[in-house]
Design a protein around this motif. Structure first.
Motif, mmCIF file in Angstrom:
data_model
loop_
_atom_site.group_PDB
_atom_site.id
_atom_site.type_symbol
_atom_site.label_atom_id
_atom_site.label_comp_id
_atom_site.label_asym_id
_atom_site.label_seq_id
_atom_site.Cartn_x
_atom_site.Cartn_y
_atom_site.Cartn_z
ATOM 1 N N GLY A 126 -5.061 9.921 7.558
ATOM 2 C CA GLY A 126 -5.011 11.397 7.011
ATOM 3 C C GLY A 126 -6.164 11.621 5.767
ATOM 4 N N ALA A 127 -6.281 10.599 5.138
ATOM 5 C CA ALA A 127 -6.916 10.176 3.816
ATOM 6 C C ALA A 127 -8.622 11.059 4.403
ATOM 7 N N LEU A 128 -8.709 11.819 4.618
ATOM 8 C CA LEU A 128 -10.303 12.858 5.210
ATOM 9 C C LEU A 128 -11.062 13.920 3.668
ATOM 10 N N HIS A 129 -9.455 14.249 2.944
ATOM 11 C CA HIS A 129 -10.125 15.495 2.482
ATOM 12 C C HIS A 129 -10.441 14.796 1.356
ATOM 13 N N GLU A 130 -11.929 15.976 -0.094
ATOM 14 C CA GLU A 130 -11.716 15.164 -0.854
ATOM 15 C C GLU A 130 -10.888 14.719 -2.126
ATOM 16 N N GLY A 131 -11.047 14.226 -2.912
ATOM 17 C CA GLY A 131 -10.517 13.418 -3.813
ATOM 18 C C GLY A 131 -8.607 12.791 -2.942
ATOM 19 N N SER A 132 -8.996 12.650 -1.697
ATOM 20 C CA SER A 132 -7.514 12.135 -0.612
ATOM 21 C C SER A 132 -7.904 10.478 -1.202
ATOM 22 N N TRP A 133 -6.655 9.611 -0.811
ATOM 23 C CA TRP A 133 -7.064 8.642 -1.587
ATOM 24 C C TRP A 133 -5.630 7.910 -0.463
ATOM 25 N N ASN A 134 -6.195 6.810 0.242
ATOM 26 C CA ASN A 134 -5.110 6.047 0.922
ATOM 27 C C ASN A 134 -5.522 4.405 0.467
ATOM 28 N N PRO A 139 -13.121 11.726 -7.456
ATOM 29 C CA PRO A 139 -12.564 12.703 -7.104
ATOM 30 C C PRO A 139 -11.035 12.594 -7.428
ATOM 31 N N MET A 140 -9.711 12.446 -7.582
ATOM 32 C CA MET A 140 -8.770 12.006 -7.308
ATOM 33 C C MET A 140 -7.770 12.883 -7.168
ATOM 34 N N ASP A 141 -7.589 14.692 -7.076
ATOM 35 C CA ASP A 141 -6.618 15.488 -7.224
ATOM 36 C C ASP A 141 -6.902 15.676 -5.692
ATOM 37 N N GLY A 142 -6.194 14.798 -4.715
ATOM 38 C CA GLY A 142 -5.867 14.733 -3.458
ATOM 39 C C GLY A 142 -4.476 13.925 -2.698
ATOM 40 N N THR A 143 -4.369 13.794 -2.056
ATOM 41 C CA THR A 143 -3.296 13.532 -1.619
ATOM 42 C C THR A 143 -3.493 11.331 -1.943
ATOM 43 N N LEU A 144 -2.243 11.029 -1.959
ATOM 44 C CA LEU A 144 -2.271 9.013 -1.950
ATOM 45 C C LEU A 144 -1.560 9.296 -0.695
ATOM 46 N N THR A 145 -2.004 8.234 -0.005
ATOM 47 C CA THR A 145 -1.255 7.557 1.250
ATOM 48 C C THR A 145 -0.766 6.633 1.248
ATOM 49 N N PHE A 146 0.231 6.070 1.354
ATOM 50 C CA PHE A 146 0.446 4.614 1.044
ATOM 51 C C PHE A 146 0.405 3.939 2.656
ATOM 52 N N THR A 147 -0.187 3.023 2.894
ATOM 53 C CA THR A 147 0.030 1.849 4.384
ATOM 54 C C THR A 147 -0.301 0.788 4.535
ATOM 55 N N GLY A 148 0.126 -0.235 5.311
ATOM 56 C CA GLY A 148 -0.579 -1.198 5.747
ATOM 57 C C GLY A 148 0.868 -2.291 5.885
ATOM 58 N N GLY A 149 1.814 -3.161 5.492
ATOM 59 C CA GLY A 149 2.098 -4.152 6.240
ATOM 60 C C GLY A 149 4.200 -3.564 4.974
ATOM 61 N N ALA A 150 3.111 -3.793 4.052
ATOM 62 C CA ALA A 150 4.350 -3.335 2.675
ATOM 63 C C ALA A 150 4.781 -1.921 2.384
ATOM 64 N N ALA A 151 3.809 -1.126 2.364
ATOM 65 C CA ALA A 151 4.586 0.711 3.157
ATOM 66 C C ALA A 151 5.907 0.111 3.801
ATOM 67 N N ARG A 152 6.085 -0.928 4.703
ATOM 68 C CA ARG A 152 7.325 -0.913 5.581
ATOM 69 C C ARG A 152 9.047 -1.475 4.220
ATOM 70 N N SER A 153 8.357 -1.747 2.983
ATOM 71 C CA SER A 153 9.769 -1.827 1.659
ATOM 72 C C SER A 153 9.742 -0.445 1.093
ATOM 73 N N PRO A 154 11.049 -0.054 1.068
ATOM 74 C CA PRO A 154 11.130 1.553 0.854
ATOM 75 C C PRO A 154 10.848 1.328 -0.901
ATOM 76 N N TYR A 155 11.551 0.015 -0.519
ATOM 77 C CA TYR A 155 11.816 -0.615 -2.625
ATOM 78 C C TYR A 155 10.675 -0.656 -3.163
ATOM 79 N N TRP A 156 10.083 -1.192 -2.904
ATOM 80 C CA TRP A 156 8.523 -1.098 -2.729
ATOM 81 C C TRP A 156 7.469 -0.251 -3.230
ATOM 82 N N ASN A 157 7.095 1.092 -1.976
ATOM 83 C CA ASN A 157 6.650 2.286 -2.139
ATOM 84 C C ASN A 157 7.706 3.094 -3.195
ATOM 85 N N GLN A 158 9.201 2.562 -3.744
ATOM 86 C CA GLN A 158 8.971 4.314 -4.785
ATOM 87 C C GLN A 158 8.865 2.983 -5.815
ATOM 88 N N LEU A 159 8.479 1.692 -6.158
ATOM 89 C CA LEU A 159 8.178 1.306 -7.376
ATOM 90 C C LEU A 159 6.467 1.640 -7.687
#
Length: 492
Positions: free
Chosen positions: A240-248, A377-397
């Protein structure tokens, strides 16, 4: 508006499998399946048999659609690995094996292309196309057509020789800003213009499923087929990172960042490149060789969950790591000779594991700082995806290191992105962002803890300094990254 009961089919040609997803406009997954793929690796060589792709698509499609014979499918799109190319005959039948996205045999051809002013990396599609044309005698025998990975599947689905999409053509040096091939330079390089396919913008309707393909795949005959995008772009759409300034940020074996902008992000070094979105906007991004693949190098028999728990006592770790999954770096800097390193001697396995996780987070932060340096532009949302996003610890880190919140979607398959593109390309959604907004469901938002962000600043600054000292990271980018430590994060 989409008709009631309509669903959309996304097909993802991955490295290890083909994945198929059938999803409604509100994100309900009706069917999914995967079929394995095998490749041949030997040194820098990496090939796959294009015939295996079609067999896997047929297997996965039939499985995903089993029991859904009455379901109306509004359209489909196919994504593939970026930079995977092959040659074909006049009927679109592959001539020989496909050179995969990371096949490294065409480095000298990449040097020739760069010497003539083209911004390409060694493993991009153009160098491999030059290598294939020379090896197979293109223009003198059976090989008459350059194809990208999804073109093979679309040709089998529609029964016709299709145009390629501009997204896959980008790394074959297609000029997406001016919608043209650089024919004059290709002539200097000896690449026959007759090999080149027509190019259309992603989301363009390019055919429909023919009767023979319907029998093999279970996809109803007449289903519209629209031009797809690369797997990285598909993952971005699925985030869903398609609005300006959003990153995946896609963290798997390696790290890929892709965002949305109203204009291209200019970068003379070529570490950041820009895909053209179906609606005319831009999708800048880059691919790093840092990633979770490095964990298996240091800990081949690891139990990640247990090591994650132990790593929490080492924030920050006593050592600094730059965890490349393979030699050479492509983003946030271009350094073909770069190798992984660890500064210091870790106190324990947990300390080293923590350093590797943190090192990926530092590289991710440096990627975002580099994009900011280039004016993205960097002022939009950031989204984590990929296999590593299954690790709650790594997401928080990672959120703590970056100092900014990150969304975690429920469904992160690139095939979902192709389903959204199919909905947009067939007119069910007026914009691609609107199609994605309807399909993407956010599972959770990870919020950074300010008290944890500051302790990582010194380690990050030390890594930036080491990369600069080794001559890999340009001094202006390093200075910009250090200056942003005062902002407390990587936002705007």
């Amino acid at each position: 508006m989409e008709e009631a009961g309509t669903a959309w089919l996304g097909v993802d040609l991955g490295t290890q499998s083909v994945r198929v997803l059938l999803v409604t406009g509100d994100g309900t997954v009706l069917g999914r399946a995967a079929a394995p793929l095998r490749g041949r690796r030997a040194g820098v060589r990496h090939e796959q048999d294009p015939g295996d792709w079609w067999d896997a698509v047929c297997t996965a499609s039939r499985a995903a659609l089993r029991g859904l014979s009455r379901q109306r499918i509004g359209g489909l799109a196919v994504c593939g690995t970026s930079g995977t190319v092959l040659l074909a005959d006049s009927a679109g039948r592959p001539v020989g094996q496909a050179l995969m996205y990371d096949d490294g045999r065409a480095a000298e051809d990449a040097d020739r292309a760069r010497a003539r002013g083209l911004v390409v990396q060694n493993a991009w599609g153009l160098p491999k196309a030059l290598w294939l044309a020379r090896e197979h005698g293109a223009g003198e025998g059976r090989a008459v057509r350059l194809m990208h990975q999804p073109d093979v599947i679309v040709a089998r689905l529609t029964g016709t020789l299709p145009p390629t999409d501009a997204s896959h053509a980008l790394k074959t040096a297609y000029d997406v800003e001016h919608d043209t091939w650089p024919l004059a330079v290709f002539a200097e390089l000896g690449l026959d213009a007759e090999l080149l396919p027509d190019v259309v913008r992603p989301g363009t309707r390019i055919g429909e499923v023919c009767a023979s393909a319907a029998e093999r795949t279970g996809i109803p005959a007449g289903t519209p087929v629209v031009a797809g995008m690369t797997d990285g772009c598909a993952a971005q759409i699925a985030s869903g990172a398609l609005h300006e300034g959003s990153w995946n940020s896609v963290l798997g074996t390696t790290l890929v960042l892709k965002g949305a902008a109203s204009r291209p992000v200019r970068d003379a070094t070529g570490v950041v490149y820009n895909h053209r979105a179906p609606d005319g906007g831009w999708l800048p991004g880059g691919a790093s060789s840092v990633g979770a693949g490095a964990l298996a190098v240091y800990f081949p028999d690891a139990e990640p969950a247990a090591l994650d728990r132990a790593a929490a006592a080492h924030e920050p770790a006593s050592v600094i790591a730059y965890p490349l999954a393979s030699p050479g770096e492509r983003f946030p800097f271009l350094a073909p000779g770069a190798t992984a390193f660890v500064l210091g001697s870790p106190a324990s396995d947990a300390d080293l594991w923590a350093a590797l996780l943190q090192g990926v987070g530092f590289a991710e932060r440096l990627c975002l700082d580099t994009l900011h340096f280039l004016g993205a532009p960097m002022d939009g949302t950031l989204t984590f995806t990929g296999g590593a996003a299954r690790s709650p610890y790594w997401n928080q880190l990672r959120a703590d290191i970056l100092g900014r919140p990150a969304r975690i979607p429920e469904e992160t398959e690139p095939a979902l992105g192709m389903a959204a593109l199919a909905a947009h390309g067939t007119g069910a959604a007026s914009t691609l962002a609107g199609a994605a907004d309807g399909m993407v469901r956010v599972r959770t938002v990870v919020t950074p803890r300010p008290a944890r962000t500051e302790p990582f600043a010194a380690s990050y600054a030390r890594l930036v300094g080491e990369l600069e000292r080794r001559g890999w990271l340009a001094a202006p980018v390093a200075a910009h990254a250090r200056s942003r430590l005062d902002l407390g994060g990587t936002g705007s």
